[in-house]
Design an enzyme around this catalytic site. Structure first.
Site, PDB file in Angstrom:
ATOM      1  N   HIS A 176       0.840  -1.192   0.000  1.00 46.13           N
ATOM      2  CA  HIS A 176       0.000   0.000   0.000  1.00 46.13           C
ATOM      3  C   HIS A 176       0.878   1.245   0.000  1.00 46.13           C
ATOM      4  O   HIS A 176       1.743   1.414   0.855  1.00 46.13           O
ATOM      5  CB  HIS A 176      -0.958  -0.018   1.194  1.00 46.13           C
ATOM      6  CG  HIS A 176      -2.039  -1.042   1.014  1.00 46.13           C
ATOM      7  ND1 HIS A 176      -2.530  -1.816   2.030  1.00 46.13           N
ATOM      8  CD2 HIS A 176      -2.697  -1.423  -0.119  1.00 46.13           C
ATOM      9  CE1 HIS A 176      -3.469  -2.628   1.539  1.00 46.13           C
ATOM     10  NE2 HIS A 176      -3.589  -2.411   0.239  1.00 46.13           N
ATOM     11  N   GLU A 222       1.780   3.594   3.049  1.00 47.04           N
ATOM     12  CA  GLU A 222       2.227   2.960   4.297  1.00 47.04           C
ATOM     13  C   GLU A 222       3.754   2.963   4.355  1.00 47.04           C
ATOM     14  O   GLU A 222       4.421   1.934   4.425  1.00 47.04           O
ATOM     15  CB  GLU A 222       1.569   1.575   4.396  1.00 47.04           C
ATOM     16  CG  GLU A 222       0.037   1.716   4.415  1.00 47.04           C
ATOM     17  CD  GLU A 222      -0.762   0.421   4.329  1.00 47.04           C
ATOM     18  OE1 GLU A 222      -0.154  -0.659   4.411  1.00 47.04           O
ATOM     19  OE2 GLU A 222      -1.993   0.507   4.174  1.00 47.04           O
ATOM     20  N   HIS A 253       2.241  -3.809   6.823  1.00 48.85           N
ATOM     21  CA  HIS A 253       1.284  -2.734   6.528  1.00 48.85           C
ATOM     22  C   HIS A 253       1.272  -1.765   7.715  1.00 48.85           C
ATOM     23  O   HIS A 253       1.851  -2.024   8.760  1.00 48.85           O
ATOM     24  CB  HIS A 253      -0.130  -3.310   6.345  1.00 48.85           C
ATOM     25  CG  HIS A 253      -0.308  -4.073   5.075  1.00 48.85           C
ATOM     26  ND1 HIS A 253      -0.998  -3.586   4.003  1.00 48.85           N
ATOM     27  CD2 HIS A 253       0.149  -5.291   4.702  1.00 48.85           C
ATOM     28  CE1 HIS A 253      -0.967  -4.457   3.015  1.00 48.85           C
ATOM     29  NE2 HIS A 253      -0.278  -5.522   3.421  1.00 48.85           N
ATOM     30  N   GLU A 312       0.253  -5.128  10.937  1.00 49.93           N
ATOM     31  CA  GLU A 312      -0.184  -3.736  10.842  1.00 49.93           C
ATOM     32  C   GLU A 312       0.598  -2.973  11.902  1.00 49.93           C
ATOM     33  O   GLU A 312       0.400  -3.180  13.097  1.00 49.93           O
ATOM     34  CB  GLU A 312      -1.687  -3.606  11.105  1.00 49.93           C
ATOM     35  CG  GLU A 312      -2.569  -4.347  10.103  1.00 49.93           C
ATOM     36  CD  GLU A 312      -2.872  -3.548   8.847  1.00 49.93           C
ATOM     37  OE1 GLU A 312      -2.311  -2.436   8.674  1.00 49.93           O
ATOM     38  OE2 GLU A 312      -3.666  -4.034   8.035  1.00 49.93           O
TER      39      GLU A 312
HETATM   40  O1  0X9 Z   1      -6.973  -4.228   4.061  1.00 53.00           O
HETATM   41  C1  0X9 Z   1      -5.804  -4.603   3.937  1.00 53.00           C
HETATM   42  O2  0X9 Z   1      -5.308  -4.920   2.851  1.00 53.00           O
HETATM   43  C2  0X9 Z   1      -4.911  -4.664   5.170  1.00 53.00           C
HETATM   44  N1  0X9 Z   1      -5.149  -3.519   6.006  1.00 53.00           N
HETATM   45  S1  0X9 Z   1      -4.674  -2.014   5.510  1.00 53.00           S
HETATM   46  O3  0X9 Z   1      -5.245  -1.037   6.419  1.00 53.00           O
HETATM   47  N2  0X9 Z   1      -3.094  -1.882   5.633  1.00 53.00           N
HETATM   48  O4  0X9 Z   1      -5.068  -1.834   4.158  1.00 53.00           O
HETATM   49  C3  0X9 Z   1      -5.250  -5.904   5.960  1.00 53.00           C
HETATM   50  C4  0X9 Z   1      -5.115  -7.169   5.202  1.00 53.00           C
HETATM   51  C5  0X9 Z   1      -5.301  -8.365   6.066  1.00 53.00           C
HETATM   52  N3  0X9 Z   1      -6.404  -9.165   5.683  1.00 53.00           N
HETATM   53  C6  0X9 Z   1      -7.655  -9.064   6.236  1.00 53.00           C
HETATM   54  N4  0X9 Z   1      -7.974  -8.150   7.102  1.00 53.00           N
HETATM   55  N5  0X9 Z   1      -8.576  -9.961   5.889  1.00 53.00           N
HETATM   56 ZN    ZN Z   2      -1.969  -1.832   3.946  1.00 52.72          ZN
END
Ligand code: 0X9
Ligand code: ZN
Ligand code: CA
Ligand code: CA
Length: 425
Positions: free
Chosen positions: A179, A182, A314, A387
């Site tokens: 991302h 980030e 992330h 995260e």
């Molecule tokens: O949404 C995402 O891709 C990740 N969070 S972010 O805020 N960095 O975008 C989390 C991905 C992990 N997978 C799930 N939450 N299912």
């Molecule tokens: Zn992310």
């Protein structure tokens, strides 16, 4: 209105994004209404959080039952109509502008905003990797897994004794910056590079890990996006890739919804090209995910995947997450009880060292097409998402001051060591 629209500045500043000149990058955001930052009440279950994410809003952070989102007035109204309590935290674009630095202080072209220069741009990251490979040529080799959409090398640093030789040692992978905004994650990958190269000669524990493993680091999975995000020395709040979506005026696919395992299966990504979690026109439509996947595929030697463990970094929320993301079930096809227990055990062990919250990723919200589901589903790689810092926040959560870099990357040293040593298990 939107800082994202300063395309001219973007190109002048990066100098590299020449491909974008001929593509309709500016039109994607044209006509966007002002976006607001909101905290959402009533999103205390995974189902509710998934429902919020499904409206296409940008989920910035999550803490307990409260989500922080970036939404247009229409999206905010729709969520309220569906019974969610929304508290306005301010105007997104003016907050970005404010975060981008001291008024009146001009940013250096191509660099991070004033005060944040310690963050590494793509060019600076590449220079660090080249230096590590040059200064430690016995244990570090720099290559690339391919090119980004705009033509940047997707750098890969390998760290091991006899780094030039493919030895029979458990392999470990760290990926950062899927991302764009980030940026702290790129610093995390650089921290790993620094520790395992500079620390090799003096620290016996480091030497042992390097000698007994092959450690791969990809600090920028999405370099087009991260360069775009610092356009003109001002943060853009950008998340996705920079490839225009065919047949649409929108730009960018969410790389972490673009992986080819249960892609677009389960309502864990958006069909709308303008959404922040757009899954792309097809699985691996993005050069970046496709190239990283091809590298991981290439580590199958003699029928056995050599990469045993992986962290994809992330920001933010301070979480340790594991598969599957596409389902709330703890076990499913290709993930049995014993394996799920191992994910949870190692995840909790790592979280015990950095103070993050450990959970299955779908406990946060359901996603389909993320990197962890693919790495485990296809290759049985023990694959986690971290995260990082901070625990909560609005859009500023993506832009912590550069002063936190040393502490917030070192915070994961022990977890990184656990992950590496787990590759032998
Ligand atoms: O949404 C995402 O891709 C990740 N969070 S972010 O805020 N960095 O975008 C989390 C991905 C992990 N997978 C799930 N939450 N299912
Ligand atoms: Zn992310
Ligand atoms: Ca070796
Ligand atoms: Ca090997």
């Amino acid at each position: 209105m939107s800082t994202r629209r300063r395309i001219g500045g973007a190109l002048a500043a990066t100098g590299l994004a020449l491909l974008a000149v001929t593509t309709p990058v500016a039109s994607a955001q044209t006509g966007d209404p002002a976006r607001g930052l909101y905290s959402v009440e009533g999103a205390s279950t995974p189902d509710k959080r998934t429902e919020v994410a499904r409206t296409g809003v940008d989920v910035a952070g999550s803490r307990g039952g409260a989500l922080t989102i970036v939404a247009t007035p229409g999206q905010a109204a729709a969520l309220r109509a569906n019974g969610f309590g929304l508290k306005s935290l301010g105007d997104f674009d003016s907050m970005l502008k404010q975060r981008s630095g001291r008024a009146g202080t001009a940013a250096v072209a191509g660099d991070f905003p004033p005060g944040d220069e310690a963050y590494h741009t793509y060019a600076e990251t590449t220079a660090e990797l080249q230096k590590a490979a040059k200064d430690h040529s016995d244990i570090a080799t720099l290559s690339s897994v391919g090119k980004s959409y705009e033509g940047r090398e997707l750098n890969l640093l390998k760290i091991s004794d006899n780094a030039g030789t493919d030895e029979n040692e458990p392999e470990v992978l760290f990926t950062c910056n899927q991302h764009a905004r980030e940026h702290l994650t790129t610093e995390m990958c650089l921290r790993i590079v620094q520790r395992f190269t500079s620390g090799y000669a003096s620290d016996p524990a480091i030497k042992k890990m390097v000698d007994e493993h092959e450690i791969y680091v990809i600090p920028n999975v999405n370099p087009d996006g991260s360069e775009y995000d610092i356009t003109g020395g001002e943060y853009q709040g950008w998340r996705k890739t920079r490839k225009p979506v065919p047949g649409s005026s929108a730009v960018g696919t969410d790389p972490n919804r673009n992986w080819d395992y249960k892609w677009n299966c389960c309502g864990g990504s958006s069909n709308s090209p303008s959404a922040e979690d757009y899954h792309g026109p097809s699985a691996f439509s993005e050069s970046e995910t496709k190239a990283v996947a091809a590298f991981i595929d290439s580590r199958v030697v003699g029928g056995a995947q050599q990469i045993k463990t992986h962290i994809d970094f992330h920001t933010f929320s301070e979480l340790v997450l594991w598969p599957y993301g596409y389902t709330k079930a703890e076990t499913d096809t290709g993930l049995n009880e014993e394996e799920a227990k191992r994910f949870a055990d190692v995840g909790k062990q790592m979280a015990g060292t950095n103070g993050y919250t450990p959970e299955q990723s779908s406990d946060l919200y359901v996603t389909d097409g993320d990197i962890n589901d693919w790495a485990w589903g296809k290759h049985k790689i023990l694959s986690y998402t971290f995260e990082m810092y901070p625990k909560d926040g609005g859009i500023d959560g993506f832009y912590p001051p550069a002063s936190v870099i040393p502490e917030q990357t070192a915070r994961n040293d022990k977890a990184v060591d656990i992950l590496i040593n787990e590759a032998k298990a």
